[in-house]
Motif scaffolding. Structure first.
Motif, short mmCIF file in Angstrom:
data_model
loop_
_atom_site.label_atom_id
_atom_site.label_comp_id
_atom_site.label_asym_id
_atom_site.label_seq_id
_atom_site.Cartn_x
_atom_site.Cartn_y
_atom_site.Cartn_z
N LYS A 249 30.82 -6.02 33.48
CA LYS A 249 29.57 -5.73 32.98
C LYS A 249 28.50 -5.79 34.26
O LYS A 249 28.37 -6.84 34.49
CB LYS A 249 28.93 -6.46 31.86
CG LYS A 249 27.46 -5.65 31.24
CD LYS A 249 27.19 -6.41 30.12
CE LYS A 249 25.89 -5.50 29.33
NZ LYS A 249 25.04 -5.44 30.16
N ASP A 252 26.17 -1.49 33.83
CA ASP A 252 26.89 -0.78 32.68
C ASP A 252 27.97 -1.63 32.30
O ASP A 252 28.48 -2.34 32.98
CB ASP A 252 27.08 0.71 33.09
CG ASP A 252 26.88 1.61 31.65
OD1 ASP A 252 27.04 1.00 30.60
OD2 ASP A 252 26.72 2.93 31.84
N ASP A 266 29.96 5.16 25.45
CA ASP A 266 28.97 4.39 24.69
C ASP A 266 29.54 4.09 23.38
O ASP A 266 29.43 3.11 23.02
CB ASP A 266 27.65 5.22 24.17
CG ASP A 266 26.96 5.42 25.55
OD1 ASP A 266 27.07 4.62 26.51
OD2 ASP A 266 26.08 6.45 25.66
N ARG A 267 30.39 4.78 22.63
CA ARG A 267 30.88 4.50 21.45
C ARG A 267 32.06 3.24 21.46
O ARG A 267 32.11 2.84 20.40
CB ARG A 267 31.33 5.80 20.72
CG ARG A 267 32.72 6.14 21.33
CD ARG A 267 33.21 7.70 20.93
NE ARG A 267 34.36 8.31 21.61
CZ ARG A 267 35.37 8.44 20.93
NH1 ARG A 267 35.72 7.53 19.74
NH2 ARG A 267 36.58 8.74 21.62
N LYS A 269 31.37 0.66 23.50
CA LYS A 269 30.83 -0.46 23.95
C LYS A 269 30.92 -1.57 23.12
O LYS A 269 30.91 -2.97 23.50
CB LYS A 269 29.51 -0.11 24.60
CG LYS A 269 29.59 0.68 25.75
CD LYS A 269 28.05 0.98 26.23
CE LYS A 269 28.27 1.87 27.51
NZ LYS A 269 26.80 2.25 28.24
N THR A 270 30.65 -1.49 21.90
CA THR A 270 30.31 -2.70 20.95
C THR A 270 31.36 -3.47 20.90
O THR A 270 31.37 -4.61 20.71
CB THR A 270 29.83 -2.05 19.54
OG1 THR A 270 28.43 -1.19 19.79
CG2 THR A 270 29.52 -3.25 18.67
N ARG A 271 32.57 -2.74 20.74
CA ARG A 271 34.02 -3.51 20.64
C ARG A 271 34.45 -4.28 21.77
O ARG A 271 35.08 -5.22 21.68
CB ARG A 271 35.07 -2.74 19.79
CG ARG A 271 34.46 -2.16 18.54
CD ARG A 271 35.77 -1.34 17.88
NE ARG A 271 35.10 -0.66 16.67
CZ ARG A 271 35.90 -0.37 15.52
NH1 ARG A 271 37.30 -0.23 15.89
NH2 ARG A 271 35.75 -0.02 14.42
N LEU A 273 32.51 -5.11 24.65
CA LEU A 273 31.57 -6.06 25.23
C LEU A 273 31.97 -7.34 25.06
O LEU A 273 32.22 -8.29 25.78
CB LEU A 273 30.32 -5.63 24.49
CG LEU A 273 29.05 -6.64 25.29
CD1 LEU A 273 28.89 -5.99 26.75
CD2 LEU A 273 27.55 -6.36 24.53
N LYS A 274 32.81 -7.66 23.69
CA LYS A 274 33.05 -9.09 23.71
C LYS A 274 34.23 -9.50 24.56
O LYS A 274 34.80 -10.75 24.62
CB LYS A 274 33.47 -9.55 22.35
CG LYS A 274 34.61 -8.50 21.77
CD LYS A 274 34.95 -8.82 20.28
CE LYS A 274 36.15 -7.90 19.55
NZ LYS A 274 36.27 -8.06 18.37
N LYS A 276 34.39 -8.80 27.81
CA LYS A 276 33.70 -9.03 29.12
C LYS A 276 34.24 -10.09 29.92
O LYS A 276 34.47 -11.12 29.53
CB LYS A 276 32.19 -8.96 29.11
CG LYS A 276 31.55 -9.16 30.34
CD LYS A 276 29.90 -9.40 30.29
CE LYS A 276 29.66 -10.73 29.84
NZ LYS A 276 28.30 -11.25 30.02
#
Length: 363
Positions: A249, A252, A266-267, A269-271, A273-274, A276
């Protein structure tokens, strides 16, 4: 017709080899279910247990809501079609198709009626007086299927029935068996190692490996939403490309492998991000990689090693310092080995898998 249920079915050979491991499967009435997987995955053993040709070590098998673990094969009301046809060489086609009914002491008129109906469905009426040695591979397979049809069983079991046929005939017989399913409204369980065969024939596909089920789903969902790394790599031709990299990260969220850098959609990213700073596996299908060398020079680059023309499309075998992968592109330009291409990866079609569990992160 009837449904089939397997509950915690296990098969152990010689006390050590666990060929099928705690398998659970529901096949609905009139459903066409394909068991697919590499050699030794347990699919044929599973089929043979349903047929009663192999004893179940643990678990239960139900056909039409009847527990059949201790029921002999002849009393299970199933018909099985093998890859080697298993025709009696000294009998005519008519005699081969009628033999099972004669053993069950059906009246001659009923036997004649059933054989005639099956021959008409399969288009083999003119072969009735021939013996197997006078038949082609495709004709023998039709006779083997016809012998199963005359029984009017509750369930049809097919064990790699097209393996001995040439490529053109396999395609033709795939279509014939699919048509047959629609005509008879039959419950069919079909075993194959060929994922193309599975994808084109089944209502539902069971992907197996090492005696276990890795995913049960429709052909489209298996292709677009593989549950794990094995299914992603097994389904599709050429198979999915895999990249081992890290989620980073900055301004972006990116997936990075060596010189290759991909922005995460984008769709996802939530899953992701953890993850990273952690290693993950990215998968992308060959058709989701586009050659944009003539339009854009700012995309990810790779060297072209092998060009494989396939008629209306071309397979490009590419390499970077860290990986080898395949792109499937339209045959609208010429390519030369050693060429460096600028490539666009459609990341909306990408897949991500946990490095430790191999389970899909996004599906």
């Amino acid at each position: 017709m009837a449904g089939v249920r397997l509950r915690n079915v296990t098969k152990i050979f010689d006390k050590n080899l666990e060929a099928v491991k705690n398998l659970n499967l529901d096949v609905k009435d009139r459903e066409f279910v394909v068991l697919v997987g590499p050699s030794g995955c347990g699919k044929s053993t599973t089929l043979r247990m349903i047929a009663g040709l192999e004893e179940v070590t643990r678990g239960e098998i139900f056909i039409d809501n009847r527990l059949v673990n201790n029921v002999p094969p002849k009393d299970r009301d199933i018909a099985m079609v093998f890859q080697n046809y298993a025709l009696y060489p000294h009998m005519t086609v008519y005699q081969n198709m009628a033999f099972g009914l004669k053993l069950r002491k059906y009246p001659k008129d009923e036997i004649k009626k059933r054989v005639k109906e099956a021959a008409s469905i399969l288009g083999i009426e003119d072969l009735m007086d021939r013996k197997p040695r006078a038949l082609s591979g495709g004709q023998k397979q039709r006779v083997a299927v016809g012998r199963a049809i005359v029984r009017k069983p509750k369930v049809f079991l097919f064990d790699e029935p097209l393996s001995n046929l040439d490529a053109k005939l396999r395609v033709q017989m795939r279509t014939e068996i699919s048509k047959l399913h629609l005509k008879l409204g039959a419950t069919i369980i079909y075993v194959t190692h060929d994922q193309v065969e599975a994808m084109t024939m089944g209502d539902k596909i069971v992907v197996m490996k090492d005696g276990k089920i890795y995913q049960i789903d429709t052909p489209l969902n298996l292709y677009n939403k593989p549950a794990n790394l094995f299914v992603a790599g097994f389904i599709g031709s050429p198979s999915m490309n895999f990249f081992n990299g890290v989620i980073e990260k900055n301004e972006d969220l990116f997936f990075i492998e060596g010189d290759l850098k991909f922005r995460i959609p984008d769709r996802f990213k939530t899953r992701l991000l953890k993850y990273k700073g952690r290693k993950v596996i990215m998968g992308i299908r060959p058709e989701d990689i586009e050659d944009v060398t003539e339009k854009d020079d700012n995309n990810n680059k790779a060297e072209l090693e092998v060009v494989e023309p396939m008629g209306n499309e071309i397979y490009l075998y590419l390499k970077t310092n860290f990986n080898n992968f395949v792109a499937r592109v339209n045959a609208n330009r010429k390519y030369q080995e050693g060429q460096v291409l600028s490539l666009y990866f459609n990341m909306d079609k990408s897949h991500f898998f946990d490095k430790e569990t191999n389970i899909s992160i996004i599906n």
